[in-house]
Write a protein that holds these residues in place. Structure first.
Motif, PDB file in Angstrom:
ATOM      1  N   GLY A   1     -54.987 -73.567   0.456  1.00 33.82           N
ATOM      2  CA  GLY A   1     -54.556 -74.912   0.825  1.00 33.82           C
ATOM      3  C   GLY A   1     -54.225 -75.748  -0.399  1.00 33.82           C
ATOM      4  N   LEU A   2     -55.078 -75.655  -1.424  1.00 34.15           N
ATOM      5  CA  LEU A   2     -54.816 -76.363  -2.680  1.00 34.15           C
ATOM      6  C   LEU A   2     -53.559 -75.829  -3.356  1.00 34.15           C
ATOM      7  CD1 LEU A   2     -58.436 -76.571  -4.154  1.00 34.15           C
ATOM      8  CD2 LEU A   2     -57.021 -78.498  -3.425  1.00 34.15           C
ATOM      9  N   ALA A   3     -53.385 -74.508  -3.320  1.00 34.66           N
ATOM     10  CA  ALA A   3     -52.210 -73.890  -3.946  1.00 34.66           C
ATOM     11  C   ALA A   3     -50.925 -74.410  -3.306  1.00 34.66           C
ATOM     12  CB  ALA A   3     -52.295 -72.371  -3.815  1.00 34.66           C
ATOM     13  N   ALA A   4     -50.917 -74.506  -1.975  1.00 33.65           N
ATOM     14  CA  ALA A   4     -49.731 -75.017  -1.283  1.00 33.65           C
ATOM     15  C   ALA A   4     -49.486 -76.484  -1.634  1.00 33.65           C
ATOM     16  CB  ALA A   4     -49.904 -74.843   0.228  1.00 33.65           C
ATOM     17  N   ALA A   5     -50.573 -77.254  -1.734  1.00 32.61           N
ATOM     18  CA  ALA A   5     -50.437 -78.670  -2.083  1.00 32.61           C
ATOM     19  C   ALA A   5     -49.883 -78.834  -3.497  1.00 32.61           C
ATOM     20  CB  ALA A   5     -51.789 -79.364  -1.957  1.00 32.61           C
ATOM     21  N   PHE A   6     -50.388 -78.051  -4.451  1.00 31.52           N
ATOM     22  CA  PHE A   6     -49.890 -78.104  -5.827  1.00 31.52           C
ATOM     23  C   PHE A   6     -48.428 -77.663  -5.882  1.00 31.52           C
ATOM     24  CE2 PHE A   6     -54.077 -78.983  -6.945  1.00 31.52           C
ATOM     25  CZ  PHE A   6     -54.226 -79.134  -8.318  1.00 31.52           C
ATOM     26  N   ALA A   7     -48.082 -76.637  -5.094  1.00 34.39           N
ATOM     27  CA  ALA A   7     -46.702 -76.143  -5.100  1.00 34.39           C
ATOM     28  C   ALA A   7     -45.747 -77.188  -4.553  1.00 34.39           C
ATOM     29  CB  ALA A   7     -46.617 -74.861  -4.257  1.00 34.39           C
ATOM     30  N   ARG A   8     -46.189 -77.899  -3.525  1.00 35.86           N
ATOM     31  CA  ARG A   8     -45.324 -78.911  -2.909  1.00 35.86           C
ATOM     32  C   ARG A   8     -44.999 -80.034  -3.900  1.00 35.86           C
ATOM     33  NH1 ARG A   8     -48.038 -79.377   1.161  1.00 35.86           N
ATOM     34  NH2 ARG A   8     -46.865 -78.157   2.667  1.00 35.86           N
ATOM     35  N   GLN A   9     -45.901 -80.275  -4.839  1.00 43.90           N
ATOM     36  CA  GLN A   9     -45.655 -81.299  -5.864  1.00 43.90           C
ATOM     37  C   GLN A   9     -44.616 -80.836  -6.885  1.00 43.90           C
ATOM     38  OE1 GLN A   9     -49.467 -82.125  -7.551  1.00 43.90           O
ATOM     39  NE2 GLN A   9     -50.225 -83.231  -5.750  1.00 43.90           N
ATOM     40  N   GLN A  10     -44.444 -79.493  -6.987  1.00 45.84           N
ATOM     41  CA  GLN A  10     -43.545 -78.976  -8.010  1.00 45.84           C
ATOM     42  C   GLN A  10     -42.144 -78.681  -7.490  1.00 45.84           C
ATOM     43  OE1 GLN A  10     -44.930 -79.128 -10.978  1.00 45.84           O
ATOM     44  NE2 GLN A  10     -46.790 -79.741  -9.853  1.00 45.84           N
ATOM     45  N   VAL A  11     -42.029 -78.265  -6.223  1.00 42.08           N
ATOM     46  CA  VAL A  11     -40.718 -77.924  -5.674  1.00 42.08           C
ATOM     47  C   VAL A  11     -40.493 -78.714  -4.407  1.00 42.08           C
ATOM     48  CG1 VAL A  11     -40.619 -75.614  -6.650  1.00 42.08           C
ATOM     49  CG2 VAL A  11     -41.715 -75.940  -4.447  1.00 42.08           C
ATOM     50  N   ASP A  12     -39.274 -79.152  -4.214  1.00 44.59           N
ATOM     51  CA  ASP A  12     -38.925 -79.976  -3.064  1.00 44.59           C
ATOM     52  C   ASP A  12     -38.375 -79.082  -1.952  1.00 44.59           C
ATOM     53  OD1 ASP A  12     -38.585 -82.125  -1.486  1.00 44.59           O
ATOM     54  OD2 ASP A  12     -36.728 -82.802  -2.431  1.00 44.59           O
ATOM     55  N   VAL A  13     -39.265 -78.259  -1.372  1.00 45.03           N
ATOM     56  CA  VAL A  13     -38.861 -77.347  -0.302  1.00 45.03           C
ATOM     57  C   VAL A  13     -39.885 -77.400   0.816  1.00 45.03           C
ATOM     58  CG1 VAL A  13     -37.635 -75.758  -1.824  1.00 45.03           C
ATOM     59  CG2 VAL A  13     -40.071 -75.420  -1.387  1.00 45.03           C
ATOM     60  N   GLU A  14     -39.467 -76.867   1.968  1.00 43.66           N
ATOM     61  CA  GLU A  14     -40.381 -76.787   3.102  1.00 43.66           C
ATOM     62  C   GLU A  14     -41.326 -75.597   2.899  1.00 43.66           C
ATOM     63  OE1 GLU A  14     -40.834 -78.734   5.624  1.00 43.66           O
ATOM     64  OE2 GLU A  14     -39.257 -80.142   5.068  1.00 43.66           O
ATOM     65  N   LEU A  15     -42.615 -75.855   3.031  1.00 36.13           N
ATOM     66  CA  LEU A  15     -43.609 -74.786   2.904  1.00 36.13           C
ATOM     67  C   LEU A  15     -44.307 -74.509   4.230  1.00 36.13           C
ATOM     68  CD1 LEU A  15     -45.283 -75.680  -0.521  1.00 36.13           C
ATOM     69  CD2 LEU A  15     -43.759 -73.771  -0.046  1.00 36.13           C
ATOM     70  N   GLU A  16     -43.718 -74.994   5.327  1.00 37.06           N
ATOM     71  CA  GLU A  16     -44.366 -74.826   6.625  1.00 37.06           C
ATOM     72  C   GLU A  16     -44.526 -73.351   6.990  1.00 37.06           C
ATOM     73  OE1 GLU A  16     -42.414 -77.062   9.625  1.00 37.06           O
ATOM     74  OE2 GLU A  16     -42.779 -78.999   8.659  1.00 37.06           O
ATOM     75  N   HIS A  17     -43.484 -72.557   6.755  1.00 40.32           N
ATOM     76  CA  HIS A  17     -43.559 -71.128   7.074  1.00 40.32           C
ATOM     77  C   HIS A  17     -44.644 -70.458   6.232  1.00 40.32           C
ATOM     78  CE1 HIS A  17     -42.334 -67.068   8.114  1.00 40.32           C
ATOM     79  NE2 HIS A  17     -42.302 -66.773   6.823  1.00 40.32           N
ATOM     80  N   TYR A  18     -44.703 -70.800   4.964  1.00 37.75           N
ATOM     81  CA  TYR A  18     -45.719 -70.225   4.071  1.00 37.75           C
ATOM     82  C   TYR A  18     -47.118 -70.601   4.542  1.00 37.75           C
ATOM     83  CZ  TYR A  18     -48.468 -69.318  -0.117  1.00 37.75           C
ATOM     84  OH  TYR A  18     -49.438 -68.850  -0.986  1.00 37.75           O
ATOM     85  N   GLU A  19     -47.311 -71.846   4.901  1.00 40.04           N
ATOM     86  CA  GLU A  19     -48.629 -72.305   5.331  1.00 40.04           C
ATOM     87  C   GLU A  19     -49.043 -71.673   6.658  1.00 40.04           C
ATOM     88  OE1 GLU A  19     -49.186 -76.660   3.321  1.00 40.04           O
ATOM     89  OE2 GLU A  19     -47.848 -76.538   5.045  1.00 40.04           O
ATOM     90  N   ARG A  20     -48.082 -71.479   7.563  1.00 37.96           N
ATOM     91  CA  ARG A  20     -48.411 -70.803   8.828  1.00 37.96           C
ATOM     92  C   ARG A  20     -48.853 -69.376   8.583  1.00 37.96           C
ATOM     93  NH1 ARG A  20     -43.786 -73.436  10.867  1.00 37.96           N
ATOM     94  NH2 ARG A  20     -42.578 -71.528  10.545  1.00 37.96           N
ATOM     95  N   GLN A  21     -48.228 -68.743   7.589  1.00 41.32           N
ATOM     96  CA  GLN A  21     -48.525 -67.338   7.315  1.00 41.32           C
ATOM     97  C   GLN A  21     -49.829 -67.155   6.552  1.00 41.32           C
ATOM     98  OE1 GLN A  21     -45.398 -65.311   5.209  1.00 41.32           O
ATOM     99  NE2 GLN A  21     -46.400 -63.320   5.325  1.00 41.32           N
ATOM    100  N   PHE A  22     -50.142 -68.063   5.624  1.00 42.23           N
ATOM    101  CA  PHE A  22     -51.270 -67.843   4.723  1.00 42.23           C
ATOM    102  C   PHE A  22     -52.378 -68.888   4.814  1.00 42.23           C
ATOM    103  CE2 PHE A  22     -47.716 -65.627   2.591  1.00 42.23           C
ATOM    104  CZ  PHE A  22     -48.273 -64.359   2.510  1.00 42.23           C
ATOM    105  N   VAL A  23     -52.040 -70.149   5.044  1.00 42.22           N
ATOM    106  CA  VAL A  23     -53.054 -71.205   4.975  1.00 42.22           C
ATOM    107  C   VAL A  23     -53.621 -71.461   6.374  1.00 42.22           C
ATOM    108  CG1 VAL A  23     -53.607 -73.497   4.099  1.00 42.22           C
ATOM    109  CG2 VAL A  23     -51.738 -72.177   3.067  1.00 42.22           C
ATOM    110  N   SER A  24     -54.434 -70.530   6.846  1.00 48.05           N
ATOM    111  CA  SER A  24     -55.101 -70.686   8.142  1.00 48.05           C
ATOM    112  C   SER A  24     -56.380 -69.863   8.147  1.00 48.05           C
ATOM    113  CB  SER A  24     -54.191 -70.249   9.291  1.00 48.05           C
ATOM    114  OG  SER A  24     -54.131 -68.849   9.388  1.00 48.05           O
ATOM    115  N   SER A  25     -57.390 -70.367   8.819  1.00 48.68           N
ATOM    116  CA  SER A  25     -58.665 -69.650   8.896  1.00 48.68           C
ATOM    117  C   SER A  25     -58.488 -68.307   9.572  1.00 48.68           C
ATOM    118  CB  SER A  25     -59.696 -70.484   9.667  1.00 48.68           C
ATOM    119  OG  SER A  25     -60.004 -71.663   8.969  1.00 48.68           O
ATOM    120  N   ALA A  26     -57.656 -68.268  10.615  1.00 47.81           N
ATOM    121  CA  ALA A  26     -57.446 -67.006  11.335  1.00 47.81           C
ATOM    122  C   ALA A  26     -56.842 -65.948  10.425  1.00 47.81           C
ATOM    123  CB  ALA A  26     -56.550 -67.241  12.547  1.00 47.81           C
ATOM    124  N   ALA A  27     -55.870 -66.352   9.586  1.00 40.43           N
ATOM    125  CA  ALA A  27     -55.231 -65.398   8.685  1.00 40.43           C
ATOM    126  C   ALA A  27     -56.221 -64.872   7.651  1.00 40.43           C
ATOM    127  CB  ALA A  27     -54.038 -66.058   7.990  1.00 40.43           C
TER     128      ALA A  27
END
Length: 510
Positions: free
Chosen positions: A345-371
């Motif tokens: 979750g922190l990694a995605a947040a830090f990445a969002r500060q560096q690149v202006d792109v949508e990370l929703e697909h990445y977060e659905r795939q990796f940033v979840s307790s179930a995953a």
């Protein structure tokens, strides 16, 4: 109730579809199939209540379709269409469970509708009786296994002993054993209300955890429990973790069962070669508590710094160090899961500060307790975590040239990321963005410093690298999966960009 018509004669299917007033009979047209194989494939995707099938058809005949339906334990009612000279097939279909038959040469649509109504009513009665049996089953179960389980759980919660339970379970020196099933969050299966043959009690600790208590008969009970899960429920072994505690002959052991199972689970998580069989006191609880305080915090901080600097090499290095430290220090399974989940979750947040792109697909795939919790061993979790960090590095790489705030450029980039696996061209991208191809190509090159094709190829090669690291597909399958028609072109392009062939890359990343 939905009706499926299966016949290799188009005229028969058309007549039945148009001549029967389905709604008037309380029925619904569910679809049609030209033979048994097409019908079987359709039934895998969508359930039907009534199936009307011809007997003699190419590829898969009606008799084999009826057999498959019964083997799959579907309750769909089947009506067979037959000619005068294939009555032997009809008799076999009736033996296999077909509800009724009708002769095609003399068939009238209304006659078939009447038979379907009769089959519908019989099916409704059958389903109601089944529900009544299941309800009775649940009620009986509550008076036995579940009641004992609730009494044991009450002891755990209240801290008070149940002397009657102890006397009954430990009479004449009886020794007990216990199995606990820990499901992954994505298994979508709840065993609440299920009865386990031979068990004294079951305790539903949560939707993900069920604990069973048996008499210790000198051999492992986990084999029969695993068979129930894999054969009866159809679960793969990657969907659950099964632990066993044997040799329970004192009440204090009984009241500490959950903690003991957690210790066994801990051992299996970090050493999948360990035996499932565990005896009381096999792991030091105090030692585990000390391990929980040793987390790779410095490595985590260095990884986040690498993400902030978009340093791919450093990202992969520190991600590896995180997994190495977790394997060495072995904190509890839940703490390890939480640590990885929060770090991603922190990694995605830090990445969002560096690149202006949508990370929703990445977060659905990796940033979840179930995953995260889908991985039942540290080896599997570590490999998946490294893949997640590598994927994030790939996003940085594909966006290295993307500094434009132009909405058309951003939309083109987003389209390529979503559709890279298809045979898209620059014209397709331009159509999506709603600009002319030449204008978009010029605009994109000026804003990013590379052409649309160069960016699309970069995205495809990055995804190919991920698939090759996963090692689940052959090179030609990877080529097709990322949008290359010709494996030779894929290999040539991959070697030009990466510096080695796909096969060599796969070998290097074993």
């Amino acid at each position: 109730m939905k009706v499926l018509i299966v016949d290799d004669e188009p005229i028969v299917r058309k007549v039945l579809k148009t001549m029967i007033r389905w709604e008037e009979y309380g029925l619904q047209w569910g679809g049609e199939a030209c033979d048994g194989l097409e019908a079987w494939e359709l039934l895998q995707q969508e359930s039907m209540d009534l199936v009307v099938t011809d007997i003699l058809m190419p590829r898969l005949d009606g008799l084999e379709l009826v057999k498959r339906l019964r083997q799959a334990k579907t309750d769909a009612a089947v009506v067979v269409l037959s000619c005068l000279d294939d009555f032997s097939y009809v008799k076999e279909a009736m033996k296999q469970g077909a509800h009724d038959y009708i002769l095609k040469p003399t068939m009238e649509p209304e006659q078939l509708a009447d038979i379907l109504v009769e089959a519908k009513e019989a099916l409704l009665k059958q389903r109601m009786e089944k529900e009544q049996r299941e309800q009775l089953h649940r009620q009986l179960q509550l008076s036995n296994q579940a009641q004992w389980g609730m009494r044991l759980q009450k002891c755990w919660i209240s801290g008070y002993r149940d002397e009657d339970l102890e006397q009954d379970w430990f009479q004449e020196g009886r020794i007990l054993s216990s199995c606990m099933i820990q499901f992954t969050m994505d298994s979508h299966l709840s065993l609440l209300g299920w009865q386990w043959p031979g068990a004294f009690a079951y305790v539903s600790l949560s939707e993900q955890r069920t604990l069973l208590v048996y008499e210790d008969i000198g051999t492992s009970r986990s084999v029969e429990v695993e068979q129930t899960l894999t054969v009866q429920f159809g679960l793969g072994q990657e969907s659950f973790c099964l632990t066993e505690v044997r040799g329970i002959h004192r009440a204090d052991q009984l009241y500490n069962l959950v903690q003991e199972h957690e210790l066994v689970r801990h051992r299996l998580f970090y050493d999948r070669k360990a035996s499932d069989l565990a005896y009381y006191g096999s792991i030091d609880t105090k030692d585990l508590k000390e391990r929980n305080g040793i987390l790779p915090l410095e490595e985590r901080q260095n990884l986040l710094k690498a993400i902030s600097g978009q340093n791919e090499e450093a990202m992969n290095y520190w991600a590896k160090q995180v997994t190495v430290q977790l394997e060495q220090n072995q904190p509890s399974v839940d703490i390890t899961y939480n640590f990885i989940y929060e770090l991603l979750g922190l990694a995605a947040a830090f990445a969002r500060q560096q690149v202006d792109v949508e990370l929703e697909h990445y977060e659905r795939q990796f940033v979840s307790s179930a995953a995260v919790q889908a991985h039942l061993s540290i080896a599997s979790l570590a490999e998946w975590f490294l893949e997640a960090v590598s994927e994030l590095a790939g996003i940085f790489q594909s966006n290295a040239q993307l500094t434009s705030r132009n909405p058309f450029v951003r939309k083109a980039m987003s389209f390529m990321r979503q559709q890279y696996h298809l045979q898209i061209s620059t014209s397709d991208i331009a159509d999506h963005v709603k600009l002319s191809r030449s204008y978009l190509s010029d605009l994109y090159s000026k804003e990013t410093g590379e052409s649309l094709i160069e960016t699309l190829t970069s995205i495809r090669i990055q995804e190919a690298k991920r698939l090759l690291r996963h090692r689940e597909q052959k090179v030609y399958e990877v080529a097709e999966a990322v949008g290359f028609v010709d494996p030779k072109t894929f290999t040539k392009t991959f070697k030009k960009i990466v510096g080695c062939s796909p096969k060599e890359y796969e070998e290097q990343n074993k």
